[in-house]
Design an enzyme around this catalytic site. Structure first.
Site, PDB file in Angstrom:
ATOM      1  N   CYS A  79       0.873  -0.955   0.266  1.00 29.23           N
ATOM      2  CA  CYS A  79       0.011   0.140   0.035  1.00 29.23           C
ATOM      3  C   CYS A  79       1.008   1.211   0.114  1.00 29.23           C
ATOM      4  CB  CYS A  79      -1.033   0.003   1.398  1.00 29.23           C
ATOM      5  SG  CYS A  79      -2.231   1.109   0.890  1.00 29.23           S
TER       6      CYS A  79
ATOM      7  N   HIS B 298      -3.382  -5.339  -0.018  1.00 27.64           N
ATOM      8  CA  HIS B 298      -2.974  -6.016   1.414  1.00 27.64           C
ATOM      9  C   HIS B 298      -2.964  -7.300   1.229  1.00 27.64           C
ATOM     10  CE1 HIS B 298      -2.738  -2.173   3.661  1.00 27.64           C
ATOM     11  NE2 HIS B 298      -3.571  -1.713   3.013  1.00 27.64           N
TER      12      HIS B 298
ATOM     13  N   GLU C  88      -1.288  -9.700   3.160  1.00 27.06           N
ATOM     14  CA  GLU C  88      -1.373 -10.402   4.247  1.00 27.06           C
ATOM     15  C   GLU C  88      -2.595 -10.569   5.086  1.00 27.06           C
ATOM     16  OE1 GLU C  88      -1.837  -5.681   5.524  1.00 27.06           O
ATOM     17  OE2 GLU C  88      -0.923  -7.154   3.550  1.00 27.06           O
TER      18      GLU C  88
END
Length: 547
Positions: A380, A519, A521
């Site tokens: 990001c 993102h 993750e």
């Protein structure tokens, strides 16, 4: 119709209700049941999206664009079940819904009260989708006795009464403190917590007792007697080296059996714990270690980057190495040379964030990684800083920056290589935003597709050219600088399907330098590590062998 487990907490906060809920979900799955987990938070924020990471840790984002509590990340990581907007609610959202209905006249002029209007709204939320799964696990945030939580406790009391007998049970987490002076565990706080719960009409069926010391059988029997719980439903919960040990640890002490017994499910299907045994084998029998620097701005609170820390652990599992992550405040690099701080690391990760503070330090971290050939993952804002670094130092746009920082300062100082995203395509319609819009829920949120460039590093990492990832941002790299940057070696290797929004950049000729606008993750799991984190840790492992 689903069976319900309501999970509450007492004595102190942060006992691990979310982890216990997630582990229980994993155990029920291991026995062949389908599960869904929900979080009911008593705070008045409509959602956690505008809350500071220092206040509440990271914001977890679902595929359908909900900004939620970080516990939903635990739920997904342990069960693999993608959470939805309907799996997280706050008091603020409940009251907002009630007031909107009142404004529309849906209550036909009645006096609006906590009971029944607020509690009915909570019950309606709890019941959504209860025909889809075998078990619905609902965690109530906060601690019993909190004034904010009372409508939720009353709602689950009513909900259990409304359902057929035996369809709902209550699981309560408490703390058994240890007094070193007398050398004993004290059960009185647990007794008082259960007394408080029973005073509002809730009798726990299962008690989970956190303790740093072994709980003697005598103390378990005492807790069972005074709390009106069966002795085999008093479950000890000890500190663990890794959260991923929780399903196996809770299974050993009989949590899943106690829950199934409370529902009268007998004989219960035997559990298949192979998945979690493999996870623990990979964690416990690592064949080396890599050091990763996380250069961020919320480093004082590790929960601010919870999913990133866990995804790095998963990447380590995929490569059978232990990832030693170290948090470095990006602001340090605005005053000092990054080299002495970063030269001992095998890889550098720059995560997301909001605001200008620390961004020059992140830019210098990206520059160090590019120049020294160190594996780099920018997420990001971390991608945006890598683009600004390349624009300044390679493409000759010396005053490159982000519109975000100019908006924050109230004056124009930069050439905006990163601009405020005013419109984008979501599904089959166009979304429009203005800088003056409310902050909450107005970002580009949730899962969006991206198309990867054939032959790129990132296409090799994913093993695909079409992907879907979760986003949470309102600023975007300006595609008009693409040609200039690509001439300098920064390749735009992932784009939105309409070709307007850059999703991924990578440095040509660099061993492993990738920046992503989304993102990754948020979709990583211990039994299914995200390809980007697996690839990043693999690159760090190769780098460690070069040093």
């Amino acid at each position: 119709m689903a069976r319900y487990v309501f999970i509450t907490g007492g004595v102190v906060s942060s006992l691990g209700k979310g982890l216990a809920s997630a582990a229980l979900g994993a155990l029920l799955q291991a026995r062949g049941f389908s599960v869904r987990l929900r979080k009911l938070d008593p705070y008045l924020n409509v959602d956690p999206g505008t809350m500071s990471p220092f206040e509440h840790g990271e914001v977890f984002v679902t595929d359908d664009g909900a900004e939620t509590d970080l516990d939903l990340g635990h739920y997904e990581r342990f069960t693999g079940v993608a959470c939805r907007k309907t799996d997280s609610v706050s008091s603020g959202r409940i009251y907002s819904n009630v007031l909107e209905k009142e404004r529309r006249g849906e209550y036909l002029g009645k006096t609006i009260q906590v009971i029944p209007h607020v509690t009915n709204e909570i019950k309606d939320f709890i019941a959504v989708g209860d025909d889809e799964v075998d078990f619905m696990l609902c965690e109530i945030g906060g601690t019993v006795g909190d004034i904010e939580g009372l409508p939720f406790f009353e709602a689950i009391r009513q909900f259990a009464q409304d359902r057929p007998r035996g369809q709902c049970i209550f699981m309560h987490l408490t703390l058994l403190p240890y007094l070193a002076a007398s050398g004993e565990l004290k059960t009185k706080p647990t007794q008082h917590s259960v007394k408080e719960l029973r005073s509002i009409g809730l009798q726990p069926d299962v008690l989970v007792c956190r303790s740093e010391h072994p709980i003697p059988d005598k103390e378990r029997a005492k807790i069972a007697l005074f709390c009106n719980v069966r002795p085999d439903a008093v479950i000890p919960a000890y500190d663990l080296k890794s959260i991923y040990e929780a399903p196996l640890a809770y299974h050993r002490v009989g949590l899943d059996q106690a829950v199934l017994d409370a529902f009268g499910i007998s004989p219960a299907p035997k559990p298949d714990m192979t998945r979690w045994e493999d996870v623990m084998d990979r964690l416990s029998n690592a064949e080396g270690e890599v050091r990763v620097a996380i250069v961020g701005k919320y480093v004082q609170l590790e929960d601010a980057y919870k999913s990133i820390a866990e995804a790095l652990t998963h990447g380590g599992m995929a490569n059978r190495v232990r990832v030693k992550a170290e948090w470095i405040d990006a602001e340090i690099f605005e005053r000092e040379d990054p080299a002495p701080h970063l030269e001992r690391f095998n890889a550098i990760l720059v995560p997301g964030g909001f605001g200008e503070r620390g961004t020059e330090g992140k830019i210098r971290a990206a520059q160090y990684a590019r120049e020294k050939g160190i594996p780099y993952l920018g997420i990001c804002l971390g991608m945006q800083m890598a683009v600004i670094e390349a624009a300044r130092n390679l493409a000759g746009v010396t005053d490159a920056g982000s519109e975000e920082f100019d908006h924050e300062a109230g004056k124009k100082r930069f050439t905006p290589v990163v601009y405020h995203l005013k419109e984008w395509v979501q599904g089959n319609h166009r979304v429009e935003r203005k800088v003056s819009d409310d902050k909450g829920g107005t970002m580009r949120l949730g899962a969006y597709d991206a198309v990867l460039k054939d032959g790129s590093k990132v296409a090799e990492v994913y093993g695909a050219t079409n992907i879907e990832e979760r986003h949470r941002h309102r600023y975007e790299v300006d595609v008009k600088y693409r040609d200039k940057l690509e001439t300098c070696g920064l390749v735009f290797s992932g784009m939105s399907p309409d070709g307007r929004l850059p999703e991924i950049v990578e440095h040509k000729g660099h061993p492993w330098f990738i920046g992503v606008q989304f993102h990754p993750e948020l979709k990583s799991k211990p039994f299914a590590p995200h390809p980007l984190f697996a690839g990043f840790v693999k690159a760090a492992k190769e780098q460690s062998r070069l040093v």
